[in-house]
Design a protein around this motif. Structure first.
Motif, mmCIF file in Angstrom:
data_model
loop_
_atom_site.group_PDB
_atom_site.id
_atom_site.type_symbol
_atom_site.label_atom_id
_atom_site.label_comp_id
_atom_site.label_asym_id
_atom_site.label_seq_id
_atom_site.Cartn_x
_atom_site.Cartn_y
_atom_site.Cartn_z
ATOM 1 N N LEU A 289 0.038 2.802 -7.840
ATOM 2 C CA LEU A 289 -0.013 2.849 -6.386
ATOM 3 C C LEU A 289 1.373 3.025 -5.787
ATOM 4 O O LEU A 289 2.374 2.595 -6.368
ATOM 5 N N PHE A 290 1.412 3.631 -4.605
ATOM 6 C CA PHE A 290 2.666 3.705 -3.846
ATOM 7 C C PHE A 290 2.337 3.803 -2.363
ATOM 8 O O PHE A 290 1.282 4.302 -1.964
ATOM 9 N N PHE A 291 3.243 3.309 -1.518
ATOM 10 C CA PHE A 291 3.068 3.383 -0.073
ATOM 11 C C PHE A 291 3.407 4.782 0.434
ATOM 12 O O PHE A 291 4.371 5.407 -0.025
ATOM 13 N N GLU A 292 2.612 5.256 1.369
ATOM 14 C CA GLU A 292 2.954 6.482 2.089
ATOM 15 C C GLU A 292 4.170 6.171 2.959
ATOM 16 O O GLU A 292 4.194 5.172 3.678
ATOM 17 N N ARG A 293 5.197 7.026 2.912
ATOM 18 C CA ARG A 293 6.424 6.706 3.642
ATOM 19 C C ARG A 293 6.624 7.554 4.889
ATOM 20 O O ARG A 293 7.254 7.108 5.846
ATOM 21 N N TRP A 294 6.120 8.796 4.881
ATOM 22 C CA TRP A 294 6.428 9.705 5.983
ATOM 23 C C TRP A 294 5.166 10.424 6.452
ATOM 24 O O TRP A 294 4.254 10.656 5.679
ATOM 25 N N LYS A 295 5.150 10.786 7.722
ATOM 26 C CA LYS A 295 4.096 11.641 8.274
ATOM 27 C C LYS A 295 4.762 12.843 8.923
ATOM 28 O O LYS A 295 5.624 12.694 9.790
ATOM 29 N N GLN A 296 4.395 14.045 8.484
ATOM 30 C CA GLN A 296 4.951 15.284 9.035
ATOM 31 C C GLN A 296 4.146 15.679 10.256
ATOM 32 O O GLN A 296 2.942 15.931 10.163
ATOM 33 N N SER B 131 9.675 20.628 11.819
ATOM 34 C CA SER B 131 11.009 20.049 11.946
ATOM 35 C C SER B 131 10.998 18.557 12.281
ATOM 36 O O SER B 131 12.054 17.961 12.455
ATOM 37 N N GLU B 132 9.830 17.949 12.374
ATOM 38 C CA GLU B 132 9.756 16.557 12.813
ATOM 39 C C GLU B 132 8.820 15.753 11.934
ATOM 40 O O GLU B 132 7.719 16.188 11.621
ATOM 41 N N ARG B 133 9.264 14.568 11.545
ATOM 42 C CA ARG B 133 8.424 13.633 10.818
ATOM 43 C C ARG B 133 8.856 12.213 11.185
ATOM 44 O O ARG B 133 9.950 12.006 11.702
ATOM 45 N N TYR B 134 7.992 11.232 10.922
ATOM 46 C CA TYR B 134 8.371 9.859 11.233
ATOM 47 C C TYR B 134 7.938 8.944 10.102
ATOM 48 O O TYR B 134 7.039 9.244 9.332
ATOM 49 N N ARG B 135 8.597 7.793 10.039
ATOM 50 C CA ARG B 135 8.365 6.855 8.953
ATOM 51 C C ARG B 135 7.066 6.096 9.158
ATOM 52 O O ARG B 135 6.723 5.696 10.265
ATOM 53 N N LEU B 136 6.345 5.883 8.070
ATOM 54 C CA LEU B 136 5.136 5.082 8.096
ATOM 55 C C LEU B 136 5.342 3.710 7.459
ATOM 56 O O LEU B 136 4.502 2.833 7.597
ATOM 57 N N ASP B 137 6.454 3.533 6.755
ATOM 58 C CA ASP B 137 6.658 2.295 6.016
ATOM 59 C C ASP B 137 7.434 1.247 6.805
ATOM 60 O O ASP B 137 7.629 0.135 6.338
ATOM 61 N N THR B 138 7.883 1.594 8.015
ATOM 62 C CA THR B 138 8.610 0.657 8.860
ATOM 63 C C THR B 138 8.065 0.769 10.276
ATOM 64 O O THR B 138 8.088 1.855 10.863
ATOM 65 N N GLU C 151 -2.814 -6.088 14.531
ATOM 66 C CA GLU C 151 -3.143 -5.659 13.171
ATOM 67 C C GLU C 151 -2.531 -4.293 12.886
ATOM 68 O O GLU C 151 -2.608 -3.392 13.708
ATOM 69 N N HIS C 152 -1.906 -4.167 11.722
ATOM 70 C CA HIS C 152 -1.348 -2.881 11.304
ATOM 71 C C HIS C 152 -1.819 -2.567 9.889
ATOM 72 O O HIS C 152 -1.921 -3.459 9.044
ATOM 73 N N GLN C 153 -2.072 -1.281 9.637
ATOM 74 C CA GLN C 153 -2.510 -0.849 8.310
ATOM 75 C C GLN C 153 -1.494 0.113 7.711
ATOM 76 O O GLN C 153 -1.178 1.141 8.310
ATOM 77 N N PHE C 154 -0.989 -0.242 6.547
ATOM 78 C CA PHE C 154 -0.081 0.626 5.795
ATOM 79 C C PHE C 154 -0.896 1.421 4.772
ATOM 80 O O PHE C 154 -1.667 0.853 4.000
ATOM 81 N N ASP D 268 8.084 -0.695 -0.877
ATOM 82 C CA ASP D 268 8.284 -1.664 0.191
ATOM 83 C C ASP D 268 7.812 -1.137 1.548
ATOM 84 O O ASP D 268 7.907 0.058 1.830
ATOM 85 N N VAL D 269 7.325 -2.060 2.379
ATOM 86 C CA VAL D 269 7.033 -1.770 3.782
ATOM 87 C C VAL D 269 7.580 -2.916 4.624
ATOM 88 O O VAL D 269 7.754 -4.039 4.134
ATOM 89 N N ARG D 270 7.815 -2.634 5.915
ATOM 90 C CA ARG D 270 8.405 -3.658 6.778
ATOM 91 C C ARG D 270 7.816 -3.583 8.180
ATOM 92 O O ARG D 270 7.580 -2.506 8.717
ATOM 93 N N ILE D 271 7.584 -4.764 8.759
ATOM 94 C CA ILE D 271 7.175 -4.886 10.162
ATOM 95 C C ILE D 271 8.216 -5.723 10.900
ATOM 96 O O ILE D 271 8.556 -6.829 10.456
ATOM 97 N N ARG D 272 8.722 -5.194 12.003
ATOM 98 C CA ARG D 272 9.573 -5.970 12.909
ATOM 99 C C ARG D 272 8.757 -6.264 14.161
ATOM 100 O O ARG D 272 8.094 -5.378 14.691
ATOM 101 N N PHE D 273 8.817 -7.485 14.661
ATOM 102 C CA PHE D 273 8.028 -7.804 15.846
ATOM 103 C C PHE D 273 8.669 -8.922 16.659
ATOM 104 O O PHE D 273 9.440 -9.738 16.144
ATOM 105 N N ASN D 274 8.348 -8.915 17.958
ATOM 106 C CA ASN D 274 8.857 -9.916 18.894
ATOM 107 C C ASN D 274 7.916 -9.988 20.091
ATOM 108 O O ASN D 274 6.903 -9.299 20.143
#
Length: 240
Positions: free
Chosen positions: A39-46, A50-57, A72-75, A158-164
């Protein structure tokens, strides 16, 4: 001439092979597993060429979800190997050295990869607590090997969630949204939008008609209840 053509084709094939290898290295797609499934985490979405964003953070502020106590968040997790014939549990750990969130601030739901799927998701729920009003915390999770799964591509564990819960302007409240629909951002205005539009959370994915309806509902609600900004200034919604 034939030798020249053959040489050109060989050179072209070699160049294509080298390009493929370079692309693979750039993505760090190196197998590190020895088991039948990995298994591995999906890291990017195209989203464009010319543009993509991270899915693992990911980043969340409870201030953007008025009245919500849990988010709730789903990785996304991908499978290497044949599809499973039975559901199988995989293992995820909290990386203490890369985590500041406390145990009462998150829940990791049952990490099971379902049969017949090439991808699944890890569900994480973060909980609002009083301390989040004053600081941001983060949670880092890591896939580790167990009896059912090895690890897939190196660097995709690895995946990460930052929250406040600090009142910050939502990313969807863009300059376009400000000029055409809602006017300048304030937390009081966001609370009013939520109060005037049951179930509202974001402008993302809405049509122009839906956005306009939300803005008009809010404008009417402000007028009916005499709502102002925190400093007493009129709460303005520019849409007509």
């Amino acid at each position: 001439m034939k030798k020249h053509i053959i040489g050109t084709l060989l050179l072209g094939g070699w160049s294509l092979m080298m390009l493929t290898l370079l692309q693979s290295c750039d993505k760090q797609e190196v197998f590190s597993y020895e088991s039948e499934h990995a298994l591995f985490f999906e890291r990017w979405k195209q989203v464009s060429l010319s543009e993509r964003y991270r899915l693992d953070t990911v980043n969340y502020s409870f201030s953007h979800y008025v009245g919500v106590e849990d988010i709730e968040h789903q990785f996304k997790i991908n499978l290497i190997g044949n599809l499973l014939e039975e559901d199988a549990e995989y293992k995820v750990i909290v990386v203490d050295s890369l985590t500041t969130a406390t145990e009462d601030q998150y829940t990791i739901k049952n990490p099971v990869f379902r049969k017949g799927r090439s991808s699944d998701s890890l569900t994480v729920v973060v909980h609002k607590t009083p301390v989040l009003k004053d600081k941001s915390v983060h949670l880092t999770l890591r896939l580790v090997e167990n009896e059912n799964f090895g690890l897939g591509y190196m660097g995709y564990t690895d995946v990460r969630i930052r929250f406040n819960d600090m009142p910050t302007q939502p990313t969807w409240w863009t300059k376009e949204v400000e000029l055409a629909f809602l006017g300048p951002y304030s937390y009081e205005k966001l609370e009013t939008i939520v109060a005037a539009n049951e179930g509202f959370t974001t402008f993302e994915g809405l049509s122009l008609t839906e956005k306009r309806k939300i803005a008009l509902n809010t404008k009417e609600y402000i007028s009916e209840h005499g709502i102002t900004e925190k400093n007493g200034d009129p709460m303005e919604i520019p849409v007509y």
